[in-house]
Structure formats: C-alpha cells, structure tokens
Design a protein around this motif. Structure first.
Motif, short mmCIF file in Angstrom:
data_model
loop_
_atom_site.label_atom_id
_atom_site.label_comp_id
_atom_site.label_asym_id
_atom_site.label_seq_id
_atom_site.Cartn_x
_atom_site.Cartn_y
_atom_site.Cartn_z
N ILE A 619 24.45 55.14 16.21
CA ILE A 619 24.31 53.68 16.08
C ILE A 619 24.83 53.21 14.73
O ILE A 619 25.51 52.19 14.63
CB ILE A 619 22.84 53.26 16.30
CG1 ILE A 619 22.43 53.52 17.75
CG2 ILE A 619 22.64 51.79 15.94
CD1 ILE A 619 20.97 53.21 18.05
N SER A 620 24.54 53.98 13.68
CA SER A 620 25.03 53.61 12.34
C SER A 620 26.56 53.61 12.30
O SER A 620 27.18 52.69 11.74
CB SER A 620 24.47 54.59 11.30
OG SER A 620 25.00 54.31 10.03
N ALA A 621 27.18 54.63 12.93
CA ALA A 621 28.64 54.72 12.93
C ALA A 621 29.26 53.59 13.74
O ALA A 621 30.30 53.02 13.37
CB ALA A 621 29.07 56.07 13.48
N VAL A 622 28.62 53.25 14.87
CA VAL A 622 29.13 52.15 15.70
C VAL A 622 29.04 50.84 14.94
O VAL A 622 30.00 50.04 14.93
CB VAL A 622 28.35 52.07 17.03
CG1 VAL A 622 28.71 50.79 17.77
CG2 VAL A 622 28.67 53.28 17.90
N CYS A 623 27.93 50.58 14.30
CA CYS A 623 27.76 49.34 13.54
C CYS A 623 28.78 49.25 12.41
O CYS A 623 29.32 48.17 12.12
CB CYS A 623 26.34 49.24 12.98
SG CYS A 623 25.09 48.95 14.24
N ASP A 624 29.07 50.39 11.76
CA ASP A 624 30.07 50.40 10.69
C ASP A 624 31.45 50.08 11.26
O ASP A 624 32.21 49.31 10.67
CB ASP A 624 30.07 51.77 10.01
CG ASP A 624 31.10 51.84 8.89
OD1 ASP A 624 30.92 51.13 7.88
OD2 ASP A 624 32.09 52.58 9.05
N ASN A 625 31.79 50.67 12.40
CA ASN A 625 33.08 50.40 13.03
C ASN A 625 33.22 48.93 13.39
O ASN A 625 34.28 48.31 13.17
CB ASN A 625 33.22 51.26 14.29
CG ASN A 625 34.55 51.11 14.99
OD1 ASN A 625 34.79 50.13 15.67
ND2 ASN A 625 35.42 52.10 14.83
N VAL A 626 32.16 48.34 13.94
CA VAL A 626 32.18 46.93 14.33
C VAL A 626 32.28 46.04 13.10
O VAL A 626 33.06 45.08 13.08
CB VAL A 626 30.93 46.59 15.17
CG1 VAL A 626 30.81 45.08 15.37
CG2 VAL A 626 30.98 47.30 16.51
#
Length: 640
Positions: A619-626
């Motif tokens: 979730i942290s990686a996805v939020c960073d990508n977004v």
C-alpha cells in the motif's frame, strides 16, 4: 530566348514557350520521367505547363514534401472517374486533399464499403491506362456551358469571378480544378479507399446529402502498408469503443453531442482535474467560475454576437435575449472589472474550468473529439506589457511539466499578424516580439505560420504527439488586443494614471472532454495507476476469505485508492480475465496463504504475478507511485 534558373543558380536558355518536362529532360530523360510537378517563380505548376518568360524553377519529385498532396489530388480525380464509369448517373461535386488522404463527394445512390473492391479495381484500370492529365483553360461562360447538366459544378462556377477557369482532363473525365496534377495516372500505384459517410452539400443541412468517399494514396506500397497498419492500431484505440468497454461515458439521443459521464468516467475526470488544480495553484493561478447564460448585450460587446452567433445557443430570460456561453472570456472580463486594480496586483492569473456549448452540425460530431457541450481549462492573464515574455515562458514551462506527466511530446507553432487585424503596428510588434522572445528563451524549435494569427493578436499553438505518432492541437497561448479595449479594462500604473492591461487567453488541455478522448487512445485504455478509474480489485479465492478481502479493500480505500472487492460466485480465472478486460492495473488475489502471512498476490496487466507482497509495504508503494504520478509501475513492482 528565356533564361531558366535552377536551385543551384545555374542557368539554361530555351526558346519560348517551353514546358517544364522539356526543361527537365534537358538535364536527363530519366530525371524528367520522375518529376511530378514543378515550382516556377514560387508557384506550383504542372510539369507540362508552358513557360513564356524568365523563371526560377525547382522540380518536384516523389521525395519532395509537396509531391504527396499532388499525388492524392490526382488520386481523387481517378476515384471520381472510376465512380462515374461504374455509376454513370452520379453527380460529382468536390474532391479535395485532406490530412492523410483525400475524399470526393457525389450525389448518388447510397453505397457501402462493400462496393469499394469494384471501385478500386476500376481505379487500377485507370492507373494502368496511364492517362495523361492535362490542364485546359476556358472562359467562365464556356465552363458554365460545359457543366450545363451538372448543377453542383455549375453552382461553383457561377460564384467565380469572370476570367480564366481551369479544367483538368484525363481520358473521358473532366473536372473543374486549380491543380496542379501528376503528368499521368500511372504514378498512382499505392492507394486504398477507407470509408464512406454522408455529407451535406456546402456543409448546409438544408441542402442535399451526398455520399463522401474517403481514400488515401502513397508513392510507395510500403508506405501505404505502414499507414494501413497505423489505422488498424488507431481503430483498436478508438476512444468510443474503449469508453463503452470501460464504462466511462455514453451519448444519448435526448442530448445529441453532449456526453454523459458514468461513475468510472467521473473517477478519471476527477483524477485529471485534481492534477490540473494542483499544478495551477503551484503556478500562481486562482480558480474562478462564471455563469453559462449571459445577456445578449455582453456578447455584442465582446463581438461574439456579430461574428459567432450561428454557433451559439440563444434563449430568452426575463424577456431579455441571452445566450449559453460558447466561450468563457466575456465572463472573465466582468470579473476583472469587478474591482479597481493596481500595477502591484499584476499579473492576475485567473483560471476556469468553464462549461461551454457550441452548435455543431450533427454530421461532424465524433465521440469526445467533437461535441456540443464541453469544458475548457481557460485562463485569462492580465498583465503589463513588460510581463509578456516572462508570463509566456511560465505558461510554456507549465505546459511542458503537465504534458510530460502523460508521456506526451509536443511541438510549437507561432502564428503572426493576419491581413485583417485590429491594433496598431506598434502593438503587434510588441506582442509578436514578446512571444518570440519567450519562445527563444524556452529554447525549443518552433514553426512560424506567417499571417495565421487571430485578428486580435499573435498566438502560439501547442501540438501534442501521442503514443502512435498522431498530433493534436490542444494548448494555445493567445495575446488579445481586442477584449481589453472593448471592455475598457484598466489598471492604475506607477504614475497613478489608468493604463490598458495586456491580456493572454490560454488553455493547456483545451476541451477537457477531447483531451480525455486523446488520453484514452494514447494509453489504449491502460491508464497509469494514478489516473486509472479503478486502481485495484481484490479477488478472494473462496467465500471464506471474503472478510479478509474486504479488510484489504478498506485499507486501500482509507489510503485514498480506488478499489473494490469482486465477491461474485464466479471462478477465479473468469474474474481475473474480466479485470484484465476492464484494464484494472492491480489485480490482488488473496488465499489462505496470503491471509496467514499478511501478504498479497499481485497480478498486473502484462500477466505477471508477484507473490508474497506485504500488505503494508504494498500500500505504501502504491501510494508513492500515485503521489508521484508515475507512468509505469516498474519501481513499485521491483520492491515487492
């Protein structure tokens, strides 16, 4: 004798009159046979045109950029000749060259693409005949007499001024045309008919509806094959089909030309505009909103009532004639006049996502690309003359940042003062100089379109390039010398006197609806994670894992991500396949192993599966990508 000067400045003498082919043959017979036309004293002409006096001459071969339009113009005549051989009662009208091809309009019985093979076969026969294409010049009366049984051609001729009129003749076919054309029909070897549609004569819905046949042509069969492959790829990316498949938008007979955005479409819309607002706040813009219905007096003051009324929807409000706005700028003028401004307030960068309506003919409506109701990301910048260069440069830098976010390249075109314009020479010189200085400071190459500016000022047009190489004119930056004068706009200068502000109109996306259509086709529906309407779907492998899947989805939702659980009683393979068809970037599968370990199995649209991704880290990686609005997920996936 006359002197013919070639591009290398060498000269040869000929006895007049002499045609271009003879001059070319004096260089080489092989060279002459390869020439498709010539340019004499700056004017494109047929290779067999007669030269009566001294001339500078440049020969046009298939390698020259002008040659393709000449080829396609002749191909349009060949198609018209073929149609008339097959359908003798057809009435030909006009057949111009257009971008990437040509068309010809006929008043004839309806045909379909199923008729194309026989038309193409007849075209091939005409090409095989190598019919000479020759120009004939006649008087207006002779032309009218020639077309006495062809009302469309006769109407065109009657509108021409008295003087010489040119025909082009190839075999039994004669057409009213300015030219130039190829020497003979044998040059047209690589061609294809593309589609047929209805079109009103002269674009008037009260006139007869015609059959418009589109085609294209190239000098080389490889170029034609490459273009047809490109068209097939473009068809696969058709935003109308993808929009329906992804449940983004629809059109309805009750509101023709006015799109309805579905829930998925609104997620896409909001993601795009959230980004737009963030970038504009950072660039010093304020956002405003103006009404869509304004009194006639305002449109008279702005000049739209006189010059644009046929494209406006009008109505009566409280016994006063009004109009639904086709543009946002008049409302922006009223906002500026709302209060007194000092030079210290400038520049004022006022932006609006304004809903506008324009009456377009039903025949030109085309998905999101051509609609009657759309939103423009308008901005009106009010400034002093000294601010022109830095403000233009600031817009160009904003445009570069925003287009790069979507992986869109672009090129710039500067359009200068047209023949009919308002304003003084000094104003135009200052405005054009400001745009030029900003472009030079920006450092990118740009094309100059002499005389193609707006009547009220010069402009910079921004043409983006999508993933398959198509260009679209979206952004524009226009200096306006008209509206500040018409609305008597003023600011108080350092001298405590009133001064007229300089004004910029600009858009980045242009029509939001059209830009979304472009993005749908650019990404072929596979949007980057930050833009995707649905970013993730969670798939439990059985019903007992539904609560865990729901928990994962809630955590994604709490992190600001767009996700849902597919808890249908369908097979996992079917749900994965449907998620892939819906082009959801992240397909998250949870089983007993994932529940016990607190991990996810992450499947992406390329079919790769990444097992054992920790939920928190994922979730942290996805939020960073977004948050970074990345175009790919390579960095995200490499860390799983």
């Amino acid at each position: 004798m006359i002197n013919i000067t070639f591009p290398d400045k060498t000269q040869r003498q000929f006895e007049p009159p002499v045609d271009g082919y003879t001059v070319a043959a004096s260089i080489s017979e092989g060279f002459a046979r390869n020439c498709v036309a010539m340019e004499a004293n700056g004017r494109l002409m047929d290779i067999y045109s007669q030269l009566q006096e001294d001339a500078g001459i440049r020969f046009i071969t298939p390698k020259d950029p002008e040659a393709l339009d000449i080829l396609r113009h002749t191909a349009a005549h060949i198609m018209a000749q073929a149609v008339l051989r097959l359908y003798p009662d057809a009435q030909p009208t006009i057949g111009p060259v257009v971008e990437d091809g040509f068309y010809y309009d006929f008043d004839m019985e309806p045909i379909s693409e199923e008729d194309f093979p026989k038309i193409e076969a007849e075209m091939k026969q005409i090409v095989k005949e190598k019919l000479p294409v020759r120009r004939q010049e006649v008087t207006r009366d002779q032309a009218i007499e020639h077309y006495r049984h062809e009302p469309y051609k006769r109407e065109l001729i009657c509108e021409l001024e008295d003087g010489t009129i040119s025909f082009y003749v190839q075999g039994e076919f004669t057409d009213l045309c300015r030219g130039p054309h190829l020497p003979h029909t044998g040059f047209v070897k690589a061609f294809k008919l593309l589609r047929v549609s209805g079109a009103y004569w002269r674009g008037d819905s009260d006139r007869p509806q015609l059959q418009r046949i589109y085609g294209t042509a190239f000098f080389d069969k490889k170029d034609l094959k490459q273009y047809l492959t490109f068209l097939e790829e473009a068809r696969k990316r058709d935003h109308r089909k993808i929009g329906a498949a992804l449940d983004l938008f629809s059109f309805h007979e009750e509101a023709p030309g006015m799109p309805f955005f579905h829930a998925n479409g609104m997620e896409l819309w909001n993601a795009l505009l959230d980004y737009w607002r963030r970038e504009h706040r950072a660039a010093g813009y304020v956002e405003t909103k103006t009404p869509i219905i304004l009194h006639r007096s305002l449109w008279e003051q702005s000049g739209h009532w006189e010059n644009y009324r046929e494209n406006m929807y009008t109505l009566v409000v409280d016994e006063t004639e009004s109009a639904i706005k086709p543009m946002n700028c008049p409302g922006g003028m009223l906002l500026f006049k709302q209060k007194r401004h000092s030079y210290r307030d400038l520049p004022i960068r006022s932006a609006e996502i304004g809903l506008v309506h324009r009456h377009e003919l039903s025949g030109v409506l085309s998905g999101l690309f051509r609609v009657r109701a759309f939103h423009q990301d308008d901005a009106h910048i009010f400034m002093t003359p000294e601010m022109i260069e830095p403000e233009i440069l600031g817009i160009l830098q904003l445009v570069r940042r925003m287009y790069a976010t979507f992986g869109l390249g672009f090129h710039l075109e500067l359009s200068t003062r047209p023949e009919k314009s308002i304003g003084t020479d000094a104003q135009w010189e200052q405005a054009t100089g400001g745009l030029t200085a900003a472009l030079d400071a920006y450092g990118a190459d740009y094309k100059i379109n002499e005389g193609d500016g707006a009547f009220y000022g010069p402009k910079i047009d921004i043409h983006i390039k999508d993933a398959i190489g198509r260009t679209w004119q979206c952004g524009t930056i226009q200096l306006d010398m008209s509206l500040p004068e018409r609305f008597d706009l003023a600011y108080v200068g350092r001298d405590n006197e009133k001064h007229r502000p300089v004004m910029i109109h600009r858009v980045v996306f242009g029509s939001i609806e059209r830009f979304l259509g472009i993005l749908i086709e650019h990404f072929a529906g596979k949007f980057p994670l930050w833009l995707a309407p649905v970013q993730a779907v969670v798939l439990p492998i059985n019903d007992t894992l539904a609560p865990f899947a729901k928990e994962i989805c809630q955590r994604l939702f709490a992190a600001g991500l767009r996700a849902y659980v597919d808890h249908r009683t369908e097979s996992l393979n079917k749900k994965v396949r449907e998620a892939q068809l819906a082009k959801i970037p992240l397909i998250l599968t949870v089983g007993d192993k994932e529940k016990s370990a607190g991990t996810l199995a992450v499947r992406t649209l390329d079919g790769a599966v990444h097992h054992g991704a920790p939920v928190d880290g994922f979730i942290s990686a996805v939020c960073d990508n977004v948050a970074r609005r990345r175009l790919d997920m390579e960095e995200l996936l490499s860390g799983l």
